[in-house]
Design a protein around this motif. Structure first.
Motif, PDB file in Angstrom:
ATOM      1  N   ILE A  18      -7.939   4.660 -37.869  1.00 58.95           N
ATOM      2  CA  ILE A  18      -9.016   5.523 -38.318  1.00 58.95           C
ATOM      3  C   ILE A  18     -10.345   4.755 -38.294  1.00 58.95           C
ATOM      4  O   ILE A  18     -10.457   3.676 -38.864  1.00 58.95           O
ATOM      5  N   VAL A  19     -11.337   5.326 -37.623  1.00 63.97           N
ATOM      6  CA  VAL A  19     -12.654   4.713 -37.509  1.00 63.97           C
ATOM      7  C   VAL A  19     -13.662   5.425 -38.412  1.00 63.97           C
ATOM      8  O   VAL A  19     -14.522   4.799 -39.021  1.00 63.97           O
ATOM      9  N   SER A  20     -13.555   6.750 -38.491  1.00 60.36           N
ATOM     10  CA  SER A  20     -14.483   7.550 -39.283  1.00 60.36           C
ATOM     11  C   SER A  20     -13.740   8.756 -39.849  1.00 60.36           C
ATOM     12  O   SER A  20     -12.854   9.304 -39.195  1.00 60.36           O
ATOM     13  N   VAL A  21     -14.109   9.143 -41.071  1.00 64.41           N
ATOM     14  CA  VAL A  21     -13.462  10.267 -41.752  1.00 64.41           C
ATOM     15  C   VAL A  21     -14.510  11.312 -42.094  1.00 64.41           C
ATOM     16  O   VAL A  21     -15.591  10.983 -42.583  1.00 64.41           O
ATOM     17  N   GLU A  38      -2.127  23.164 -53.929  1.00 64.41           N
ATOM     18  CA  GLU A  38      -1.952  21.786 -53.484  1.00 64.41           C
ATOM     19  C   GLU A  38      -2.710  21.562 -52.182  1.00 64.41           C
ATOM     20  O   GLU A  38      -2.565  22.319 -51.231  1.00 64.41           O
ATOM     21  N   THR A  39      -3.519  20.528 -52.129  1.00 65.69           N
ATOM     22  CA  THR A  39      -4.292  20.228 -50.922  1.00 65.69           C
ATOM     23  C   THR A  39      -3.851  18.949 -50.232  1.00 65.69           C
ATOM     24  O   THR A  39      -4.257  18.682 -49.112  1.00 65.69           O
ATOM     25  N   GLY A  40      -3.054  18.131 -50.901  1.00 64.49           N
ATOM     26  CA  GLY A  40      -2.707  16.840 -50.334  1.00 64.49           C
ATOM     27  C   GLY A  40      -3.849  15.868 -50.517  1.00 64.49           C
ATOM     28  O   GLY A  40      -4.865  16.185 -51.136  1.00 64.49           O
ATOM     29  N   PRO A  41      -3.733  14.682 -49.948  1.00 69.20           N
ATOM     30  CA  PRO A  41      -4.793  13.683 -50.111  1.00 69.20           C
ATOM     31  C   PRO A  41      -6.064  14.095 -49.373  1.00 69.20           C
ATOM     32  O   PRO A  41      -6.003  14.815 -48.385  1.00 69.20           O
ATOM     33  N   PRO A  42      -7.235  13.644 -49.830  1.00 66.99           N
ATOM     34  CA  PRO A  42      -8.492  14.028 -49.180  1.00 66.99           C
ATOM     35  C   PRO A  42      -8.672  13.370 -47.821  1.00 66.99           C
ATOM     36  O   PRO A  42      -8.067  12.355 -47.519  1.00 66.99           O
ATOM     37  N   GLY A  43      -9.541  13.985 -47.036  1.00 67.26           N
ATOM     38  CA  GLY A  43      -9.933  13.384 -45.764  1.00 67.26           C
ATOM     39  C   GLY A  43      -8.993  13.650 -44.619  1.00 67.26           C
ATOM     40  O   GLY A  43      -8.353  12.731 -44.120  1.00 67.26           O
ATOM     41  N   ASN A  44      -8.887  14.879 -44.161  1.00 66.56           N
ATOM     42  CA  ASN A  44      -7.988  15.185 -43.044  1.00 66.56           C
ATOM     43  C   ASN A  44      -8.670  15.148 -41.682  1.00 66.56           C
ATOM     44  O   ASN A  44      -8.002  15.046 -40.666  1.00 66.56           O
ATOM     45  N   ASP A  45      -9.990  15.236 -41.636  1.00 67.42           N
ATOM     46  CA  ASP A  45     -10.721  15.174 -40.369  1.00 67.42           C
ATOM     47  C   ASP A  45     -11.031  13.712 -40.052  1.00 67.42           C
ATOM     48  O   ASP A  45     -11.454  12.964 -40.925  1.00 67.42           O
ATOM     49  N   MET A  46     -10.842  13.324 -38.798  1.00 70.61           N
ATOM     50  CA  MET A  46     -11.059  11.916 -38.472  1.00 70.61           C
ATOM     51  C   MET A  46     -11.419  11.730 -37.013  1.00 70.61           C
ATOM     52  O   MET A  46     -11.220  12.590 -36.181  1.00 70.61           O
ATOM     53  N   ARG A  75      -7.407   5.891 -44.765  1.00 70.22           N
ATOM     54  CA  ARG A  75      -6.555   4.711 -44.617  1.00 70.22           C
ATOM     55  C   ARG A  75      -6.821   4.100 -43.250  1.00 70.22           C
ATOM     56  O   ARG A  75      -7.403   4.748 -42.395  1.00 70.22           O
ATOM     57  N   GLU A  76      -6.391   2.878 -43.054  1.00 74.42           N
ATOM     58  CA  GLU A  76      -6.678   2.190 -41.795  1.00 74.42           C
ATOM     59  C   GLU A  76      -5.902   2.772 -40.616  1.00 74.42           C
ATOM     60  O   GLU A  76      -6.446   2.957 -39.534  1.00 74.42           O
ATOM     61  N   LEU A  77      -4.624   3.024 -40.809  1.00 78.27           N
ATOM     62  CA  LEU A  77      -3.768   3.588 -39.765  1.00 78.27           C
ATOM     63  C   LEU A  77      -3.100   4.846 -40.306  1.00 78.27           C
ATOM     64  O   LEU A  77      -2.748   4.897 -41.485  1.00 78.27           O
ATOM     65  N   ASN A  78      -2.901   5.813 -39.434  1.00 79.83           N
ATOM     66  CA  ASN A  78      -2.219   7.023 -39.839  1.00 79.83           C
ATOM     67  C   ASN A  78      -1.497   7.609 -38.641  1.00 79.83           C
ATOM     68  O   ASN A  78      -1.847   7.334 -37.496  1.00 79.83           O
ATOM     69  N   ILE A  79      -0.509   8.425 -38.919  1.00 82.07           N
ATOM     70  CA  ILE A  79       0.294   9.065 -37.879  1.00 82.07           C
ATOM     71  C   ILE A  79       0.051  10.565 -37.936  1.00 82.07           C
ATOM     72  O   ILE A  79      -0.010  11.158 -39.013  1.00 82.07           O
ATOM     73  N   THR A  80      -0.109  11.155 -36.767  1.00 85.51           N
ATOM     74  CA  THR A  80      -0.260  12.599 -36.661  1.00 85.51           C
ATOM     75  C   THR A  80       0.459  13.086 -35.417  1.00 85.51           C
ATOM     76  O   THR A  80       0.935  12.287 -34.609  1.00 85.51           O
ATOM     77  N   ASP A  94     -18.900   8.333 -33.746  1.00 89.24           N
ATOM     78  CA  ASP A  94     -17.669   8.458 -34.531  1.00 89.24           C
ATOM     79  C   ASP A  94     -17.867   9.414 -35.705  1.00 89.24           C
ATOM     80  O   ASP A  94     -17.013  10.251 -35.997  1.00 89.24           O
ATOM     81  N   ALA A  95     -19.015   9.297 -36.378  1.00 90.15           N
ATOM     82  CA  ALA A  95     -19.295  10.169 -37.524  1.00 90.15           C
ATOM     83  C   ALA A  95     -19.394  11.631 -37.092  1.00 90.15           C
ATOM     84  O   ALA A  95     -18.865  12.520 -37.769  1.00 90.15           O
ATOM     85  N   GLN A  96     -20.047  11.888 -35.980  1.00 92.25           N
ATOM     86  CA  GLN A  96     -20.137  13.265 -35.489  1.00 92.25           C
ATOM     87  C   GLN A  96     -18.755  13.811 -35.134  1.00 92.25           C
ATOM     88  O   GLN A  96     -18.422  14.942 -35.478  1.00 92.25           O
ATOM     89  N   ALA A  97     -17.962  13.006 -34.453  1.00 96.23           N
ATOM     90  CA  ALA A  97     -16.627  13.450 -34.043  1.00 96.23           C
ATOM     91  C   ALA A  97     -15.740  13.738 -35.250  1.00 96.23           C
ATOM     92  O   ALA A  97     -14.951  14.688 -35.233  1.00 96.23           O
ATOM     93  N   SER A  98     -15.856  12.942 -36.296  1.00 94.85           N
ATOM     94  CA  SER A  98     -15.006  13.164 -37.476  1.00 94.85           C
ATOM     95  C   SER A  98     -15.497  14.326 -38.337  1.00 94.85           C
ATOM     96  O   SER A  98     -14.762  14.818 -39.190  1.00 94.85           O
TER      97      SER A  98
END
Length: 176
Positions: A18-21, A38-46, A75-80, A94-98
């Protein structure tokens, strides 16, 4: 959680550094305890860099820059899953893309999949200066539709007028 880092990937999964959230209003409501359900942890766009791919992923490889959704991108690494990302256009930071996945998918589903916006339509966009609002305005304009919008402050109303929105109304004051 099964979507966070682990040694093996499923056949259609990818691991992303993950570079930008991108945080959305839902994330704010979530951390304040105000979101219903329930929403789960924050920050799903990346936006991030692919580090590993599952055995069935053939169109992406390590070191490719992607944008999309993961569960809890803070988080630093994530799986999707592969289908939850696209290659990030080089013209976007990166900020625009996330910042785009949730708003772009919302508008795409509404204005393309559920209803095909055309030049004969008049589209009302409530909260026109929010992420979904601005994306909806641009999509509708490209389709040739007439756009009218609401905004919550004089400054936001003026911003939408400056963008060329056909008619802008206050969402706070019915006389404006």
């Amino acid at each position: 959680s099964p979507m966070f880092c682990r040694s093996t990937l499923g056949p259609t999964e990818i691991e992303v550094e993950i570079v930008s959230v991108g945080l959305n209003f839902r994330d704010v409501l979530n951390v304040l305890g105000l979101y219903p359900g329930e929403t789960g942890p924050p920050g799903n766009d990346m936006c991030g860099i692919v580090r590993r791919v599952g055995t069935d992923v053939r169109d992406l490889g390590p070191n490719e820059r992607v944008m999309g959704f993961t569960i809890g991108s803070l988080r630093e690494l994530n799986i999707t899953r592969r289908e939850h990302v696209v290659k990030a256009p080089s013209r976007l930071t990166d900020a625009q893309a996330s910042s785009l996945p949730t708003v772009a998918v919302t508008v795409e589903v509404m204005f393309y999949e559920l209803y095909s916006v055309s030049s004969t339509d008049v589209i009302l966009v409530h909260a026109g200066t929010g992420g979904v609002g601005l994306t909806a305005i641009e999509y509708a304009r490209v389709a040739g539709a007439t756009v009218i919008a609401t905004a919550g402050s004089d400054r936001k109303v003026q911003y939408l007028r400056d963008l060329g929105v056909a008619a802008v109304f206050s969402s706070r004051d019915p006389d404006q």
